[in-house]
Design an enzyme around this catalytic site. Structure first.
Site, PDB file in Angstrom:
ATOM      1  N   GLY A  25     -64.937 -65.526  65.098  1.00 52.16           N
ATOM      2  CA  GLY A  25     -65.897 -64.443  65.276  1.00 52.16           C
ATOM      3  C   GLY A  25     -66.445 -64.469  66.691  1.00 52.16           C
ATOM      4  O   GLY A  25     -66.434 -65.520  67.351  1.00 52.16           O
ATOM      5  N   GLN A  75     -72.277 -62.763  73.492  1.00 52.09           N
ATOM      6  CA  GLN A  75     -71.505 -63.936  73.945  1.00 52.09           C
ATOM      7  C   GLN A  75     -70.597 -63.612  75.128  1.00 52.09           C
ATOM      8  O   GLN A  75     -70.101 -64.524  75.792  1.00 52.09           O
ATOM      9  CB  GLN A  75     -70.661 -64.501  72.799  1.00 52.09           C
ATOM     10  N   CYS A  84     -69.844 -72.990  67.357  1.00 48.43           N
ATOM     11  CA  CYS A  84     -70.070 -71.718  68.044  1.00 48.43           C
ATOM     12  C   CYS A  84     -69.366 -71.786  69.392  1.00 48.43           C
ATOM     13  O   CYS A  84     -69.480 -72.791  70.099  1.00 48.43           O
ATOM     14  CB  CYS A  84     -71.565 -71.494  68.240  1.00 48.43           C
ATOM     15  N   LEU A  85     -68.692 -70.703  69.752  1.00 53.14           N
ATOM     16  CA  LEU A  85     -67.975 -70.685  71.033  1.00 53.14           C
ATOM     17  C   LEU A  85     -68.939 -70.794  72.215  1.00 53.14           C
ATOM     18  O   LEU A  85     -68.530 -71.175  73.312  1.00 53.14           O
ATOM     19  CB  LEU A  85     -67.148 -69.398  71.158  1.00 53.14           C
ATOM     20  N   HIS A 121     -73.516 -65.864  60.868  1.00 48.99           N
ATOM     21  CA  HIS A 121     -73.543 -66.476  62.205  1.00 48.99           C
ATOM     22  C   HIS A 121     -73.503 -65.391  63.288  1.00 48.99           C
ATOM     23  O   HIS A 121     -74.293 -65.418  64.242  1.00 48.99           O
ATOM     24  CB  HIS A 121     -72.357 -67.437  62.329  1.00 48.99           C
ATOM     25  N   GLU A 122     -72.599 -64.437  63.139  1.00 53.61           N
ATOM     26  CA  GLU A 122     -72.468 -63.388  64.168  1.00 53.61           C
ATOM     27  C   GLU A 122     -73.678 -62.457  64.149  1.00 53.61           C
ATOM     28  O   GLU A 122     -74.145 -62.014  65.199  1.00 53.61           O
ATOM     29  CB  GLU A 122     -71.171 -62.607  63.980  1.00 53.61           C
ATOM     30  N   HIS A 169     -76.394 -63.856  66.187  1.00 51.77           N
ATOM     31  CA  HIS A 169     -76.220 -63.701  67.642  1.00 51.77           C
ATOM     32  C   HIS A 169     -76.867 -62.406  68.137  1.00 51.77           C
ATOM     33  O   HIS A 169     -77.397 -62.356  69.242  1.00 51.77           O
ATOM     34  CB  HIS A 169     -74.732 -63.660  68.007  1.00 51.77           C
TER      35      HIS A 169
HETATM   36 NI    NI Z   1     -71.476 -68.275  67.732  1.00 49.92          NI
END
Ligand code: NI
Length: 164
Positions: free
Chosen positions: A46, A51, A90-91, A132-133, A136
């Site tokens: 995701g 991000q 998380c990226l 999670h997304e 963000h």
């Molecule tokens: Ni994330």
């Protein structure tokens, strides 16, 4: 299409509440294409617009269930239930995983890239990715879902790693 640089922990855009998308124009469509390519390149399941430095309420996901990449614009959290602890990453906080408690089930509704209403819901990894997304887009990172003691430890580990 282009692979965009992923913003990492410490970048203020990740703490910012994103603004709704007013019109799904060519710029937004190109952004979504780039987000999908960036997500696959990372690789991740995701990715949310902040991000990649864009404060707009958009996220993409692909939980590798053969449904292909999906896009949700201006999502609303419709329903959650239960509780589930899962090792989450998380990226934007690369290489860390923490056991994080979130609802076990979640339903999100928004617009697809073609402007029609979409709704996704589920448990397991799908529910987790949606929550999670969605976080963000409100400037919330997974660290804020840790309890205070665990968060302090996590922040210390990140800082120490940054100092090398
Ligand atoms: Ni994330």
């Amino acid at each position: 299409m282009a692979i965009l640089p992923i913003r990492v922990f410490g970048d203020p855009v990740l703490r910012t509440v994103s603004a709704p998308v007013e019109e799904i124009d060519d710029r937004i469509k190109r952004l979504v294409e780039d987000m999908i390519e960036t997500m696959y390149d990372a690789p991740g399941v995701g990715l949310a617009a902040p991000q990649v430095g864009v404060g707009r309420r958009i996220f993409v996901f692909d939980i590798q269930d053969d449904q292909g990449p999906r896009t949700v614009i201006n999502p609303e959290l419709v329903e959650t239930s239960g509780e589930w602890e899962y090792d989450e990453g998380c990226l934007s906080v690369p290489e860390y995983f923490w056991p994080i408690i979130r609802p076990a089930w979640a339903v999100v509704r928004g617009l697809g890239l073609d402007g029609t209403e979409v709704q996704y819901g589920g448990d397991d990894l799908l529910g987790r990715v949606l929550l999670h997304e969605f976080d963000h887009l409100n400037g919330t990172l997974l660290l804020e879902r840790l309890d205070r003691g665990a968060r302090r430890k996590a922040l210390r580990a990140i800082r120490e790693a940054a100092l090398g």
